[in-house]
Write an enzyme that holds these catalytic residues in place. Structure first.
Site, PDB file in Angstrom:
ATOM      1  N   ARG A  35      -2.035  -6.471  17.159  1.00  0.00           N
ATOM      2  CA  ARG A  35      -3.046  -5.782  16.350  1.00  0.00           C
ATOM      3  C   ARG A  35      -4.425  -6.417  16.509  1.00  0.00           C
ATOM      4  O   ARG A  35      -4.558  -7.648  16.549  1.00  0.00           O
ATOM      5  CB  ARG A  35      -2.641  -5.763  14.874  1.00  0.00           C
ATOM      6  CG  ARG A  35      -1.450  -4.840  14.652  1.00  0.00           C
ATOM      7  CD  ARG A  35      -1.035  -4.793  13.217  1.00  0.00           C
ATOM      8  NE  ARG A  35      -1.782  -3.871  12.399  1.00  0.00           N
ATOM      9  CZ  ARG A  35      -2.393  -4.190  11.267  1.00  0.00           C
ATOM     10  NH1 ARG A  35      -2.434  -5.438  10.826  1.00  0.00           N
ATOM     11  NH2 ARG A  35      -2.991  -3.282  10.548  1.00  0.00           N
ATOM     12  N   GLU A  95      -4.658   4.105   0.822  1.00  0.00           N
ATOM     13  CA  GLU A  95      -5.061   2.850   0.188  1.00  0.00           C
ATOM     14  C   GLU A  95      -6.482   2.927  -0.366  1.00  0.00           C
ATOM     15  O   GLU A  95      -6.753   2.431  -1.468  1.00  0.00           O
ATOM     16  CB  GLU A  95      -4.963   1.707   1.217  1.00  0.00           C
ATOM     17  CG  GLU A  95      -5.529   0.401   0.710  1.00  0.00           C
ATOM     18  CD  GLU A  95      -5.451  -0.733   1.727  1.00  0.00           C
ATOM     19  OE1 GLU A  95      -4.894  -0.527   2.817  1.00  0.00           O
ATOM     20  OE2 GLU A  95      -5.943  -1.827   1.408  1.00  0.00           O
ATOM     21  N   ARG A 115       0.824  -1.214   0.000  1.00  0.00           N
ATOM     22  CA  ARG A 115       0.000   0.000   0.000  1.00  0.00           C
ATOM     23  C   ARG A 115       0.858   1.265   0.000  1.00  0.00           C
ATOM     24  O   ARG A 115       0.448   2.301   0.536  1.00  0.00           O
ATOM     25  CB  ARG A 115      -0.968   0.030   1.186  1.00  0.00           C
ATOM     26  CG  ARG A 115      -1.719  -1.257   1.430  1.00  0.00           C
ATOM     27  CD  ARG A 115      -2.435  -1.751   0.208  1.00  0.00           C
ATOM     28  NE  ARG A 115      -3.173  -3.000   0.461  1.00  0.00           N
ATOM     29  CZ  ARG A 115      -3.836  -3.639  -0.479  1.00  0.00           C
ATOM     30  NH1 ARG A 115      -3.860  -3.214  -1.716  1.00  0.00           N
ATOM     31  NH2 ARG A 115      -4.497  -4.745  -0.195  1.00  0.00           N
ATOM     32  N   ASP A 174     -12.010  -1.326   7.493  1.00  0.00           N
ATOM     33  CA  ASP A 174     -10.635  -1.152   7.024  1.00  0.00           C
ATOM     34  C   ASP A 174     -10.368   0.206   6.378  1.00  0.00           C
ATOM     35  O   ASP A 174     -10.335   0.305   5.155  1.00  0.00           O
ATOM     36  CB  ASP A 174     -10.310  -2.267   6.010  1.00  0.00           C
ATOM     37  CG  ASP A 174      -8.819  -2.396   5.773  1.00  0.00           C
ATOM     38  OD1 ASP A 174      -8.064  -1.747   6.494  1.00  0.00           O
ATOM     39  OD2 ASP A 174      -8.430  -3.152   4.870  1.00  0.00           O
ATOM     40  N   LYS A 226      -7.659  -0.390  14.690  1.00  0.00           N
ATOM     41  CA  LYS A 226      -7.891   0.547  13.582  1.00  0.00           C
ATOM     42  C   LYS A 226      -9.028   1.513  13.916  1.00  0.00           C
ATOM     43  O   LYS A 226      -9.903   1.174  14.715  1.00  0.00           O
ATOM     44  CB  LYS A 226      -8.230  -0.208  12.294  1.00  0.00           C
ATOM     45  CG  LYS A 226      -7.025  -0.916  11.692  1.00  0.00           C
ATOM     46  CD  LYS A 226      -7.316  -1.444  10.288  1.00  0.00           C
ATOM     47  CE  LYS A 226      -6.084  -2.172   9.741  1.00  0.00           C
ATOM     48  NZ  LYS A 226      -6.256  -2.690   8.378  1.00  0.00           N
ATOM     49  N   TRP A 284     -14.288 -10.219   1.324  1.00  0.00           N
ATOM     50  CA  TRP A 284     -13.437  -9.380   0.479  1.00  0.00           C
ATOM     51  C   TRP A 284     -14.197  -8.909  -0.772  1.00  0.00           C
ATOM     52  O   TRP A 284     -13.618  -8.294  -1.657  1.00  0.00           O
ATOM     53  CB  TRP A 284     -12.158 -10.125   0.063  1.00  0.00           C
ATOM     54  CG  TRP A 284     -11.149 -10.227   1.181  1.00  0.00           C
ATOM     55  CD1 TRP A 284     -11.233  -9.657   2.417  1.00  0.00           C
ATOM     56  CD2 TRP A 284      -9.901 -10.938   1.173  1.00  0.00           C
ATOM     57  NE1 TRP A 284     -10.140  -9.964   3.182  1.00  0.00           N
ATOM     58  CE2 TRP A 284      -9.301 -10.756   2.440  1.00  0.00           C
ATOM     59  CE3 TRP A 284      -9.233 -11.714   0.215  1.00  0.00           C
ATOM     60  CZ2 TRP A 284      -8.059 -11.314   2.783  1.00  0.00           C
ATOM     61  CZ3 TRP A 284      -7.992 -12.272   0.554  1.00  0.00           C
ATOM     62  CH2 TRP A 284      -7.416 -12.067   1.818  1.00  0.00           C
ATOM     63  N   GLU A 315      -5.994 -12.397   7.800  1.00  0.00           N
ATOM     64  CA  GLU A 315      -5.626 -12.389   6.380  1.00  0.00           C
ATOM     65  C   GLU A 315      -4.485 -13.353   6.073  1.00  0.00           C
ATOM     66  O   GLU A 315      -3.536 -13.026   5.372  1.00  0.00           O
ATOM     67  CB  GLU A 315      -5.266 -10.964   5.941  1.00  0.00           C
ATOM     68  CG  GLU A 315      -6.415  -9.990   6.169  1.00  0.00           C
ATOM     69  CD  GLU A 315      -6.158  -8.591   5.636  1.00  0.00           C
ATOM     70  OE1 GLU A 315      -4.991  -8.194   5.556  1.00  0.00           O
ATOM     71  OE2 GLU A 315      -7.150  -7.913   5.299  1.00  0.00           O
TER      72      GLU A 315
HETATM   73  C1  BDP Z   1      -5.608  -3.769   4.721  1.00  0.00           C
HETATM   74  C2  BDP Z   1      -4.682  -3.884   3.576  1.00  0.00           C
HETATM   75  C3  BDP Z   1      -3.682  -4.998   3.695  1.00  0.00           C
HETATM   76  C4  BDP Z   1      -3.057  -4.976   5.074  1.00  0.00           C
HETATM   77  C5  BDP Z   1      -4.138  -5.036   6.116  1.00  0.00           C
HETATM   78  C6  BDP Z   1      -3.627  -4.887   7.531  1.00  0.00           C
HETATM   79  O1  BDP Z   1      -5.457  -4.057   2.415  1.00  0.00           O
HETATM   80  O2  BDP Z   1      -2.748  -4.834   2.685  1.00  0.00           O
HETATM   81  O3  BDP Z   1      -2.170  -6.021   5.220  1.00  0.00           O
HETATM   82  O4  BDP Z   1      -5.018  -3.991   5.938  1.00  0.00           O
HETATM   83  O5  BDP Z   1      -3.844  -3.827   8.103  1.00  0.00           O
HETATM   84  O6  BDP Z   1      -5.989  -2.435   4.748  1.00  0.00           O
HETATM   85  O7  BDP Z   1      -3.062  -5.803   8.087  1.00  0.00           O
END
Ligand code: BDP
Length: 711
Positions: free
Chosen positions: A325, A394, A169, A366, A361, A543, A292
């Protein structure tokens, strides 16, 4: 007058000679020399910066060497490093802690001096930058008296930089860290990076991607890391690394990474000891686990706290911390992705070790152009929660769109969690004051790369700047931060500043309107997230775009009330009730929480469909307004940067139209309703927009496609 072209490398630390002659003359009277006996590397850096700044701003012909008369001296020090500061007996120092500072004009008999004082060398460094900022932004020094201390302790940047030089990103070139040539070649850019961070109070950096590579924890890489840390140390920037949870297997030869396995815990302990041997002031780890496709404690039937606590235990003897996280969700779990972090983590509140923090976050999905605040804030009082925001754009048009993010950051910081009555805003959860936590922090995914101007778009550095200033003091207004940044980056011309501030402030709402108005979310093209993809379907549901907008012939939006996923129940009343009721839900978040008919009546009296179309049009119009505003500023700044911005605004206008037309034709295909008057007809049909493919879009290292699919 033709202004000299600039490339943006200097960021907001330009220190150009003050052009206003009257002001220059008065500053030269008030600031005549420097009295600073630097005793530590940080103090030496502060002194060098002060000299550099004054040389530039007030002219190199000045001589900053200490003079016999005190009048006009800039006296810098801590009570321990400077006998002079000690004798001033500054009571204000009691309230600024170990990073704050006091700046004041101080009368002594017939003389007036400028005092920059702090309790520590680090505070002094921040004080020096703040003093220079006053001159850079043409503030009056008369009667000056500033007492300032940061509101959160860890003010951190997160680089999503890979060891091969790519940046996840990242839209401003390659990684700054030249791993191949480190530790031998030390780019001067590392120092300038650290100066920029220190100038806005940032005190920590995570060098590596959260999708971590275990290699960074091997000895050769640790020496490279230590070399960077050495450059950053005099600027008070502490180094952290991301830890890949499966590292004991990948680089340690173990057959498991189970956090409750004694050999695994011992391996991490040894690894951490080795790190501190090489880098004694290492900050600690940031960990993305079981999210992820990343490995984590769930792979062994354990919980997040088991993983975090094992690492925290290894770090604890060295004073290190583990930042875990909270961006956790799982495709196999059928629950609304919005709710999953709360489901997983709230039951673990109170079980994390003292030196572990959770990094949350700003929103539950996201980094969308607009999200409700993350419902974890206010739901885990026994755990220190850091706020994570994203500076890299992003989901905001990459480094091509001008979007000023301070209003977005502040929207989250000011959001009321009501966890302890009205006024329990996210900022008070994050600074630790609400729940009495000693540790506190903010983190931001950076937009920094090796582009000459660091962040790609000439305005993108404003977001790095704004983040740092807000991490120091979240009460600063978006306008004030923009005002400072514009003056330091471009010009003190009043007309320029006034006009450009407005353009910056309006830019965030513009992007919301042309990408995803009324609470639409996550309707980007898959993988790279460049441009619209409301039709995305056919991959893991969480997704896809259709998962989030749920459009059909009759209605649109994600029902997160009790009749749907009931995510609203994660919020406290009265906010919960406000969201749950379609009539009181803020319209800018309507489709985050409600599945509503296309002909639902909005407050304006229009149908939802008409309103949506008009919003898309307004977004495009707003960008056109930005173009006009920018044109009105031609000649007020150098041509190179002026043209860079106007070219990118042209791209932004084109892409805003692309978003509008792609989304309108797509949603129209469900119900066939006419596009209302006042909205420009789409240039092409839906098939055209659906068939657009982009190759080699920046920010998405190719390996991700092969390895773990793509979100
Ligand atoms: C998302 C992104 C991805 C990141 C993920 C994260 O698309 O590339 O790895 O967050 O925060 O926004 O771990």
């Amino acid at each position: 007058m033709v202004l000299k072209n600039e490339d943006g490398y200097e960021l907001w630390l330009r220190y150009n000679l003050i052009e206003d002659e009257e002001l220059l003359a008065s500053y030269r009277q008030q600031v005549t020399h420097i009295k600073f006996n630097a005793n530590t590397p940080i103090e030496a850096a502060a002194q060098a910066e002060l000299e550099r700044g004054l040389d530039g701003l007030l002219g190199p012909e000045q001589d900053w060497i200490e003079k016999p008369s005190l009048n006009g001296a800039v006296v810098c020090g801590t009570p321990t490093s400077s006998g002079f500061i000690d004798t001033l007996d500054l009571k204000e120092l009691a309230s600024v802690g170990d990073e704050g500072y006091v700046i004041k004009r101080h009368k002594m008999d017939v003389h007036t001096i400028n005092v920059i004082a702090a309790n520590t060398d680090k505070g002094l460094l921040y004080g020096v930058f703040a003093f220079l900022r006053l001159l850079q932004t043409h503030q009056s020094l008369d009667g000056l008296h500033i007492v300032s201390a940061p509101k959160v302790k860890l003010r951190m940047l997160n680089h999503w930089d890979n060891l091969d030089g790519t940046i996840e990103r990242g839209f401003a070139g390659h990684s700054l860290w030249d791993w191949h040539k480190l530790p031998h070649f030390i780019s001067p850019r590392y120092t300038d990076y650290a100066r920029a961070c220190a100038s806005i109070g940032l005190n920590a950096t995570v060098l590596t991607n959260v999708n971590a590579n275990a290699l960074i924890l091997t000895e050769p890489y640790l020496h490279k890391v230590a070399a960077l840390a050495e450059v950053f140390r005099p600027y008070g920037v502490q180094v952290f690394l991301t830890a890949r949870f499966s590292a004991p297997m990948e680089i340690g030869g173990l057959s498991t990474a189970d956090p409750l396995d004694a050999d695994v815990a011992a391996w991490w302990k040894d690894k951490v000891d080795q790190i501190y041997n090489i880098l004694p002031d290492f900050g600690g780890f940031v960990v993305k686990a079981n999210s992820e496709g990343q490995p984590g404690p769930h792979d062994y039937g354990r919980i997040h706290a088991d993983g975090a606590n094992m690492l925290a235990d290894a770090l604890e003897p060295h004073g290190g911390i583990c930042i875990w996280r909270a961006f956790v969700y799982d495709a196999d779990v059928k629950e609304d992705r919005f709710k999953q972090a709360n489901s997983q983590l709230v039951p673990q509140d109170g079980t994390f070790k003292k030196n572990a923090l959770l990094q949350v976050k700003n929103g539950p999905i996201d980094f969308q152009p607009r999200e409700p605040h993350h419902p974890l804030f206010g739901a885990m009082p026994k755990t220190p929660l850091m706020l994570e925001v994203q500076i890299t754009q992003e989901y905001l048009g990459f480094a091509t769109h001008l979007v000023y993010l301070a209003p977005l950051f502040k929207e989250t910081l000011n959001a009321d969690t009501y966890c302890d009555g009205a006024g329990s805003i996210v900022a008070r959860v994050v600074d630790g004051s609400l729940d009495g936590h000693d540790m506190s922090g903010m983190a931001a995914v950076t937009n920094i790369g090796d582009d000459r101007n660091w962040c790609g778009h000439p305005f993108a550095a404003a977001n790095w700047y704004a983040y740092g200033r807000l991490a120091w003091d979240y009460e600063l207004s978006s306008e004030q931060i923009a005002d400072e940044w514009l003056r330091m980056t471009f010009s003190n011309d009043e007309q320029f500043v006034k006009t450009a501030i407005k353009m910056m402030i309006d830019s965030r709402e513009a992007v919301v309107k042309y990408m995803m108005p009324l609470g639409l979310h996550h309707i980007f093209e898959v993988g790279h997230h460049y441009g619209p993809g409301p039709w995305v379907d056919g991959i893991r549901p969480d997704w896809t775009a259709v998962y989030y907008h749920q459009a059909d012939a009759e209605s649109v939006g994600f029902d997160r009330t009790a009749t749907g996923s009931d995510a609203v129940s994660l919020y406290n009343p009265p906010y919960r009730d406000q969201l749950a009721n379609v009539d009181s839900c803020p319209e800018n978040m309507l489709l985050w929480f409600h599945h509503v008919p296309w002909d639902y009546r909005m407050k304006s009296g229009r149908t939802l469909w008409d309103e949506m179309c008009l919003m898309y049009q307004e977004g495009v119009d707003d960008v056109r307004q930005m173009q006009q505003t920018w044109q009105s500023l031609e000649g007020k700044i150098d041509t190179a940067r002026y043209k860079h911005v106007s070219d990118l605004l042209m791209v932004q206008e084109r892409e805003a139209r692309w978003w509008r037309d792609a989304c309108i034709t797509y949603f129209q295909s469900f119900h066939g309703k006419p596009i209302p008057d006042g909205v420009e007809p789409p240039e092409h049909d839906l098939d055209y927009y659906r068939s657009i493919v982009h190759y080699y879009v920046p920010g998405i290292p190719e390996r991700r496609f092969g390895k773990i699919g793509s979100n």
